[in-house]
Design an enzyme around this catalytic site. Structure first.
Site, PDB file in Angstrom:
ATOM      1  N   GLU A  17       0.876  -1.172   0.000  1.00  0.00           N
ATOM      2  CA  GLU A  17       0.000   0.000   0.000  1.00  0.00           C
ATOM      3  C   GLU A  17       0.909   1.217   0.000  1.00  0.00           C
ATOM      4  O   GLU A  17       1.098   1.898   0.990  1.00  0.00           O
ATOM      5  CB  GLU A  17      -0.946   0.050   1.202  1.00  0.00           C
ATOM      6  CG  GLU A  17      -1.977   1.167   1.023  1.00  0.00           C
ATOM      7  CD  GLU A  17      -2.966   1.317   2.166  1.00  0.00           C
ATOM      8  OE1 GLU A  17      -3.303   2.471   2.489  1.00  0.00           O
ATOM      9  OE2 GLU A  17      -3.403   0.291   2.721  1.00  0.00           O
ATOM     10  N   HIS A  19       1.672   4.631  -2.001  1.00  0.00           N
ATOM     11  CA  HIS A  19       0.883   5.497  -2.870  1.00  0.00           C
ATOM     12  C   HIS A  19       1.735   6.424  -3.734  1.00  0.00           C
ATOM     13  O   HIS A  19       2.833   6.832  -3.348  1.00  0.00           O
ATOM     14  CB  HIS A  19      -0.065   6.344  -2.025  1.00  0.00           C
ATOM     15  CG  HIS A  19      -1.003   5.525  -1.198  1.00  0.00           C
ATOM     16  ND1 HIS A  19      -2.011   4.775  -1.764  1.00  0.00           N
ATOM     17  CD2 HIS A  19      -1.088   5.323   0.141  1.00  0.00           C
ATOM     18  CE1 HIS A  19      -2.684   4.151  -0.790  1.00  0.00           C
ATOM     19  NE2 HIS A  19      -2.138   4.464   0.362  1.00  0.00           N
ATOM     20  N   HIS A 173      -9.638   0.204  -0.726  1.00  0.00           N
ATOM     21  CA  HIS A 173      -8.942   1.232   0.046  1.00  0.00           C
ATOM     22  C   HIS A 173      -9.926   2.277   0.554  1.00  0.00           C
ATOM     23  O   HIS A 173     -10.937   2.559  -0.096  1.00  0.00           O
ATOM     24  CB  HIS A 173      -7.868   1.897  -0.827  1.00  0.00           C
ATOM     25  CG  HIS A 173      -7.017   2.873  -0.095  1.00  0.00           C
ATOM     26  ND1 HIS A 173      -7.341   4.216  -0.012  1.00  0.00           N
ATOM     27  CD2 HIS A 173      -5.867   2.715   0.597  1.00  0.00           C
ATOM     28  CE1 HIS A 173      -6.418   4.838   0.704  1.00  0.00           C
ATOM     29  NE2 HIS A 173      -5.512   3.951   1.080  1.00  0.00           N
ATOM     30  N   ASP A 294       1.945   2.174   3.885  1.00  0.00           N
ATOM     31  CA  ASP A 294       1.048   3.330   3.671  1.00  0.00           C
ATOM     32  C   ASP A 294       1.842   4.596   3.371  1.00  0.00           C
ATOM     33  O   ASP A 294       1.413   5.707   3.682  1.00  0.00           O
ATOM     34  CB  ASP A 294       0.131   3.555   4.872  1.00  0.00           C
ATOM     35  CG  ASP A 294      -1.209   4.182   4.479  1.00  0.00           C
ATOM     36  OD1 ASP A 294      -1.348   4.611   3.326  1.00  0.00           O
ATOM     37  OD2 ASP A 294      -2.103   4.247   5.328  1.00  0.00           O
TER      38      ASP A 294
END
Length: 345
Positions: A17, A19, A173, A294
């Site tokens: 995850e 981004h 998500h 994240d």
């Protein structure tokens, strides 16, 4: 007694995850940065090939599976524009990671405002661009601003059939709930976003999928949830228990925990609590937990400091850190090509 794991057997990790943003979507993340932190957050979202790789090297991440920031495509109310921006994002990330194929893969962003177009873009992204699945930022707004169309809707059944056929995972998500749905948060804005509202909203969305009969029709679907499952490992028993007492016509043919155990995986993204991890392992097994950070909303360094020190079996640490992701994404042939000396161990 806690035993240190020798440096030479601490595994290089796969993270999923992680981004990025394109110029058309980066502004969606500005609300999650303070005035003095936003410039760096924006820079990190737009960067793939320089500082990101340096930090991956320092924290022992061999390969990152990238995903577009939130809400991005799902908040574009005009279906034609959603299709356009999804194509732009997927083309840009595919081109960028082509220069570092040993370090990156990516999820596709999809225009769920148009299910047929979403199917076509998923097929194009997987077969032509080499992307490894899709990340969908929760519900989609279509036409009017105050709309929220969830993925259990009948209009998406053909889409899910295509996902199952392609045999790729979908990452569900979080995204911010609509202003009209925020009344219970009035006077408590600190509970919006990642602090609480994200997890509550995404857990509800996942439960809708489990209860809808979707996995009876498409039993091979693979869904990923972040943040150690958005609290579902801790609450799935009670949800199932109360539904069994009062099913109210639920379409699902099995107990909902069966879908959770058989069709869902969870990541460590943004939830670095050892007790919570162990509870999740007890609830659904270490085979379905995947390492994630994240980034750039969370720190790769903080994640690594926690994960390298957790007192769990090495076998489980290796599974969570690497091999579970390899199996789920069919990446078993990815062999470590990075010098362990770069890990900063």
């Amino acid at each position: 007694m806690k035993f240190d794991k020798p440096d030479f057997i601490k595994p290089w990790k796969f993270a999923l995850e992680e981004h990025f943003a394109v110029s058309e979507t980066v502004g969606d993340s500005q609300r999650y940065g303070e005035k003095d932190t936003w410039p760096q957050l924006e820079k990190n979202l737009l960067d793939i090939q320089s500082q990101r790789i340096e930090t991956m090297d320092k924290t022992g991440i061999e390969l990152s599976i990238l995903s577009l920031n939130s809400p991005a495509i799902q908040a574009i109310r005009d279906p034609k524009r959603a299709i356009e921006v999804a194509r732009i994002a997927n083309d840009k990330v595919a081109e960028s990671i082509s220069h570092h194929q040993d370090r990156f893969r990516s999820f596709a962003a999809l225009p769920m405002q148009d299910p047929e177009a979403a199917c076509k873009e998923l097929i194009r992204s997987v077969k032509d661009l080499g992307l490894v699945g899709a990340l969908i930022n929760g519900f989609s707004q279509i036409g009017e601003e105050d709309t929220s169309v969830y993925l259990d809707a009948p209009r998406y059944r053909a889409f899910w059939a295509e996902v199952e056929k392609l045999d790729v995972p979908v990452y569900l998500h979080p995204r911010e709930i609509l202003p009209s749905q925020q009344k219970s948060y009035e006077g408590h804005p600190w509970l919006l976003g990642a602090a609480w509202a994200f997890g509550a909203e995404t857990a509800l969305h996942a439960l809708r999928l489990m209860c809808s009969g979707l996995f009876d029709e498409h039993p091979k679907l693979k869904i990923i949830l972040g943040h150690l499952g958005e609290s579902l490992p801790f609450s799935i028993w009670r949800a199932e228990h109360r539904i069994n007492i009062n099913p109210r016509g639920i379409p699902a043919k099995k107990k909902i925990s069966r879908y959770f155990y058989e069709n869902f995986w969870v990541t460590t993204a943004g939830n670095y609590r050892t007790q919570a991890l162990i509870n999740t392992m007890l609830e659904m097994g270490s085979d379905r937990i995947l390492y994630s950070t994240d980034y750039p909303f969370e720190s790769m360094v903080e994640t690594e400091e926690w994960f390298s020190a957790i007192d769990i079996a090495l076998n489980d640490q290796v599974k969570i850190g690497r091999t579970n992701t390899q199996k789920l994404f069919h990446l078993e042939d990815v062999a470590s090509k990075v010098s362990p000396a770069k890990a900063g161990k």
